[in-house]
Design an enzyme around this catalytic site. Structure first.
Site, PDB file in Angstrom:
ATOM      1  N   CYS A  96       0.824  -1.210   0.000  1.00 50.10           N
ATOM      2  CA  CYS A  96       0.000   0.000   0.000  1.00 50.10           C
ATOM      3  C   CYS A  96       0.864   1.268   0.000  1.00 50.10           C
ATOM      4  O   CYS A  96       1.682   1.455   0.901  1.00 50.10           O
ATOM      5  CB  CYS A  96      -0.905  -0.010   1.229  1.00 50.10           C
ATOM      6  N   TYR A 129      -5.447   5.375  -9.113  1.00 49.39           N
ATOM      7  CA  TYR A 129      -6.600   4.573  -8.704  1.00 49.39           C
ATOM      8  C   TYR A 129      -7.855   4.974  -9.478  1.00 49.39           C
ATOM      9  O   TYR A 129      -8.690   4.122  -9.806  1.00 49.39           O
ATOM     10  CB  TYR A 129      -6.830   4.714  -7.196  1.00 49.39           C
TER      11      TYR A 129
END
Length: 373
Positions: free
Chosen positions: A89, A240
């Site tokens: 992440c 994203y």
């Protein structure tokens, strides 16, 4: 038949479901309640897509603050706080870099989750299971990160995200917003830090850092010379928005905006070694954690493929420079990064095949130290 995470699931026999993606059917063996009980589902990023197909990231919900003041509810103390992170992440990666650079590893513990995030969210490895850098949860004995969220708030209905900063003394979540966690690590633990002199958010640069952070993450107005103001879109979240877009229009808008902003950042980094001058700040860390993943993941998996990172000489050189800072390399795991993205998004990569390439070398010379000396 029910629709879950962008896939139709058809119950077959016990412990078996069939996933229907387009006109293809993939048979998987799982516990049925993982797919059929929506109340038990992890709220994944793909759930945060609006009716026009645009990905819209939710805000973090735990926003307490650790203070150097001894009387504070959450006072800075050695070995009181613990980080839960994923090496995959980019948001969690920020906290690991600041923790490393400030010399806080002996002060703040850390547990790394398994790289694969399934429909129940992040999990910890089991005793005896061998995954590089991962350990079982020795703080709360949780099997999954979601268990920790529910331990604090049984009615919690948000996403089970990393990073998560835990207070072992009060047995509660302090904060799960990476931007705030790195600020706390930077300023509130200096009494215990091995490198207290390092200031990643110096007072004289706060306005510039905040402006650039707006560029890197969200829409912002920013000018290096204060003579002109340009509206710039995001980068951290932009990849994203491209990867999780549900319409061609949303995808093309996200990719076009992303590369427009990369061009702006390329120009900024043609004038100084780092984003705010010739010293590292939190803005550089926030940009780096996206760029280090760009050619390995975002270019292919999220279809951000107008240009590879290495075609931007200043952005690429900046990435090499940051990677080669003492301690930063140790926070990067391409095994976790690639396996997480390619194995955890079945609507994007339904068979979970992890590509062998690209072969990337971040140890080559960047010459930015001499260029801006």
């Amino acid at each position: 038949m029910t629709f879950v995470h962008g896939m139709w699931s058809i119950p077959l026999k016990k412990n078996c479901v069939r996933l229907v993606i387009g006109k293809r059917c993939l048979k998987r063996t799982h516990s049925l309640n993982i797919f059929m009980d929506s109340k038990q589902q992890h709220k994944a990023a793909l759930d945060d897509v609006n009716q026009k197909g645009h990905f819209v990231r939710r805000e973090s919900q735990f926003r307490n603050w650790i203070s150097r003041e001894k009387i504070a509810d959450f006072a800075a103390e050695p070995c009181r706080y613990h980080l839960y992170v994923s090496l995959a992440c980019p948001w969690a990666h920020r906290t690991l870099i600041v923790r490393k650079l400030k010399g806080l590893e002996p002060v703040i513990g850390c547990t790394v989750v398994h790289y694969h995030m399934d429909s129940m969210g992040w999990r910890f490895i089991e005793p005896g299971e061998k995954v590089p850098f991962c350990t079982p949860d020795e703080i709360n004995g949780a099997k999954r990160l979601r268990d920790i969220y529910f331990q604090v708030d049984p009615g919690y209905d948000g996403r089970f995200t990393v990073p998560l900063l835990w207070d072992k003394k009060r047995k509660t979540i302090v904060n799960n917003e990476s931007a705030e966690i790195i600020r706390m690590l930077n300023s509130e633990f200096n009494e215990f830090a091995e490198n207290p002199a390092l200031d990643l958010y110096p007072a004289e640069l706060t306005s510039k850092i905040d402006a650039i952070n707006g560029v890197i993450y969200e829409v912002g107005c920013f000018s290096l010379d204060e003579k002109s103001t340009e509206e710039l879109q995001n980068v951290n979240n932009g990849v994203y928005k491209a990867g999780f877009a549900r319409t061609q229009e949303a995808y093309e808008e996200a990719v076009t905006t992303l590369f427009h902003e990369l061009e702006h950042l390329e120009q900024i980094l043609s004038k100084s070694r780092y984003l705010c001058g010739n010293q590292v700040t939190e803005a550089d860390i926030r940009l780096f954690t996206t760029l280090i993943r760009f050619d390995a993941v975002y270019q292919y998996h999220f279809k951000c493929n107008l240009r590879p990172l290495y075609s931007f000489p200043n952005l690429h050189g900046f990435t090499l420079d940051m990677y080669q800072l003492p301690g930063v390399k140790e926070t990067v795991s391409f095994e976790h990064i690639k396996k997480h993205y390619y194995m955890s998004h079945p609507t994007i990569n339904p068979f979970g095949i992890v590509p062998m390439g690209p072969k990337l070398d971040f140890s080559v010379s960047h010459n930015r130290d001499t260029q801006f000396s």
